[in-house]
Structure formats: C-alpha cells, structure tokens
Design a protein around this motif. Structure first.
Motif, mmCIF file in Angstrom:
data_model
loop_
_atom_site.group_PDB
_atom_site.id
_atom_site.type_symbol
_atom_site.label_atom_id
_atom_site.label_comp_id
_atom_site.label_asym_id
_atom_site.label_seq_id
_atom_site.Cartn_x
_atom_site.Cartn_y
_atom_site.Cartn_z
ATOM 1 N N UNK A 125 -112.772 -3.766 -11.428
ATOM 2 C CA UNK A 125 -111.716 -4.452 -11.083
ATOM 3 C C UNK A 125 -110.657 -4.101 -10.347
ATOM 4 N N UNK A 126 -111.045 -3.232 -9.130
ATOM 5 C CA UNK A 126 -110.325 -2.988 -8.154
ATOM 6 C C UNK A 126 -110.437 -4.114 -6.953
ATOM 7 N N UNK A 127 -109.113 -4.469 -6.337
ATOM 8 C CA UNK A 127 -109.065 -5.763 -5.421
ATOM 9 C C UNK A 127 -109.293 -5.339 -4.166
ATOM 10 N N UNK A 128 -109.013 -3.911 -3.825
ATOM 11 C CA UNK A 128 -109.160 -3.410 -2.352
ATOM 12 C C UNK A 128 -109.521 -2.036 -2.582
ATOM 13 N N UNK A 163 -117.643 1.069 4.674
ATOM 14 C CA UNK A 163 -117.360 -0.560 4.340
ATOM 15 C C UNK A 163 -115.863 -0.468 3.517
ATOM 16 N N UNK A 164 -114.877 -1.358 3.795
ATOM 17 C CA UNK A 164 -113.953 -1.332 3.010
ATOM 18 C C UNK A 164 -114.191 -2.859 2.228
ATOM 19 N N UNK A 165 -113.817 -2.810 0.743
ATOM 20 C CA UNK A 165 -114.304 -3.816 -0.139
ATOM 21 C C UNK A 165 -113.006 -4.630 -0.508
ATOM 22 N N UNK A 166 -113.018 -5.947 -0.633
ATOM 23 C CA UNK A 166 -111.824 -6.709 -0.997
ATOM 24 C C UNK A 166 -112.235 -7.902 -1.826
ATOM 25 N N UNK A 167 -111.374 -8.194 -2.860
ATOM 26 C CA UNK A 167 -111.424 -9.317 -3.464
ATOM 27 C C UNK A 167 -111.123 -10.527 -2.343
ATOM 28 N N UNK A 182 -105.542 -1.754 13.071
ATOM 29 C CA UNK A 182 -107.190 -1.088 13.153
ATOM 30 C C UNK A 182 -107.734 -0.950 11.815
ATOM 31 N N UNK A 183 -107.321 -1.467 10.712
ATOM 32 C CA UNK A 183 -107.893 -1.188 9.666
ATOM 33 C C UNK A 183 -107.217 -2.259 8.485
ATOM 34 N N UNK A 184 -108.230 -3.027 7.874
ATOM 35 C CA UNK A 184 -108.002 -4.051 7.059
ATOM 36 C C UNK A 184 -107.113 -3.693 5.712
ATOM 37 N N UNK A 185 -107.352 -2.491 5.062
ATOM 38 C CA UNK A 185 -106.744 -2.019 3.910
ATOM 39 C C UNK A 185 -105.330 -1.829 4.262
ATOM 40 N N UNK A 196 -107.372 1.206 -3.615
ATOM 41 C CA UNK A 196 -107.964 2.280 -4.435
ATOM 42 C C UNK A 196 -108.931 3.097 -3.282
ATOM 43 N N UNK A 197 -109.292 4.306 -3.628
ATOM 44 C CA UNK A 197 -110.165 5.114 -2.662
ATOM 45 C C UNK A 197 -111.335 5.523 -3.546
#
Ligand code: CTP
Ligand code: MG
Length: 225
Positions: A125-128, A163-167, A182-185, A196-197
């Motif tokens: 359920x995390x979006x990021x 990898x950084x994960x996102x909805x 430099x970072x999507x999050x 979240x981490x």
C-alpha cells in the motif's frame, strides 16, 4: 497493471571520466546498462523496462543493449538534460503501469532481493518507497566558504539507493516541475506526500567514480553478478 522499470541511462558520467556515456562502459565484457536491465528483469519483480538513453542513441534497438530473451521486454527512449527529464521521458512510455521502479543503470550489482523488497512495500500500500542504508561517515553542512554550519545527528540520516518504487500517477505528478533533482523521491516529498523506506543493500552501490569501478570489477571477478 504491470510493474514497469525505468532505467535512466542518459547521463554523461562526468565524474567517472571515461570517453563513453557511463551506462555504456563495460565490466567484464558487458555494459553497465546490460547488467542493470537484465538483473531487473531476471528478478521476476518487473514486467518490462524502459531504458532512457542519450538522445544521439535514441535509434538503438533493444537487442543492441540487452541479450535475448530479456530484450523482448525492453523499449528505448531518448533522455533529457537533467536526470528528472530522463525519468519524465521514461514515464511517458509507462502509462499502462500500476507501479514504476526507477533504477540507475550505474547500480549494476543490485541483488534481486532488493527489487523484491521495494515491490512488496508497494503491494502493501505504499505509494513511494526507497531503499536506504545507515550513514557511516559523520556528515556536516557547510556554507559557501566551506565553513561548517552544522552536524546533523547521524542516527537520523540515511544514504539513498535505487530502485525507487512509486505509484505511477504519484510520480508523474511529482516529476512535472523537477529542476535539477538528483532523486525521484525528493519530488514526492516536495508535494507533501509520504515516502517509506526499506533496507537497502551495500551491493546496490552506484558506480560514480573510478574507485567505484575498481570495486565493481573486483566483485565481479570474485563471483558477484
Ligand atoms: N541520468 C540520465 N539523464 C541525465 C543524467 C543522468 O538518465 N540527464 C542517469 C545516469 O545515466 C545514471 C543515473 O541517472 O544512470 C544516475 O546519475 P549519475 O550517477 O549522476 O550519472 P551521470 O549523470 O551519468 O554521472 P555524472 O553526474 O558524474 O556526470
Ligand atoms: Mg549526474
């Protein structure tokens, strides 16, 4: 919807200082990009990958970048001047996705379990979600003259990987006005949305400098893949 990997590989690699764009530098006969994309697809966590290449390489075919059968699940698009521009170009090819994993081509030794941890957190359920490690050096802030302005508490700091994960909808919204991030999050944080981490992995280190390249080649020679 599918899980789509976006691999920004359009950087110049100025700090690595080689002739080729960094993602096209070889380790033991295979490019960083080839290794990163194959490890992503081979993890079983990602349905397909969009590779974002320097504009002059936009006509490159997937089979020229990655070996079969992985190449069948790869598409290629032209990147932009800043990393976030390249991610935006990748997102334009991922509109069918439920989740996207943005993963640097330069993190060639990322183990499959790290992709799995990030995707599991998205499915919970995390979006990021981003992989992080504790910081081992003490970190200081400095002013323009180099004088120290502070020492943040190391226990509250983390080094960030991909990898950084996102909805997909959230990252698309966050990425529209990115500047030189430099970072999507960080773009998601700027919207005030929660990030979240999960535990990162030392093997997911980014090849940035010649020293990193020596380390990666030594690890491959001793059996890492
Ligand atoms: N990247 C990209 N488009 C850009 C800049 C960077 O796709 N305009 C990609 C790089 O190819 C790399 C990832 O983003 O896979 C992480 O960036 P970094 O490690 O900084 O790579 P470079 O920008 O190539 O290196 P440098 O900053 O040393 O020039
Ligand atoms: Mg860069």
């Amino acid at each position: 919807g599918p899980v789509v990997g976006i691999v920004p590989a359009a950087g110049r690699g100025v700090r690595l200082g080689q002739e080729l764009p960094k993602a096209f530098v070889e380790l033991d006969g295979r490019t960083m990009l080839d290794r990163a994309v194959e490890s992503m697809l081979d993890s079983g966590e990602v349905d397909r990958v969009v590779v974002v290449v320097p504009p002059e390489l936009a006509a490159t075919q997937p089979e020229q970048l990655v070996r079969a059968p992985f190449s069948e699940r790869v598409s290629v698009v032209a990147g932009g001047a800043e990393r976030a521009d390249s991610v935006r170009a990748g997102l334009a090819c991922a509109s069918d996705a439920r989740f996207v994993l943005v993963h640097d081509a330069a993190r060639v030794l990322t183990p499959p379990g790290l992709f799995a941890r990030v995707v599991a957190e998205l499915r919970r359920g995390s979006d990021a979600v981003i992989p992080v490690l504790p910081v081992t050096d003490t970190i200081k802030s400095v002013d323009a003259q180099g004088a120290v302005t502070g020492t943040p508490d190391r226990a509250s700091l983390r080094a960030v990987q991909t990898p950084q994960g996102f909805d997909v909808a959230l990252l698309s919204r966050a990425n529209t006005d990115a500047g030189d991030a430099t970072d999507d999050a960080g773009l998601v944080e700027r919207l005030g949305e929660r990030v979240d981490t999960v535990a990162g992995d030392p093997l997911a280190f980014k090849i940035t400098t010649p020293l990193d390249l020596v380390l990666a080649r030594a690890l491959l020679a001793s059996g890492a893949r």
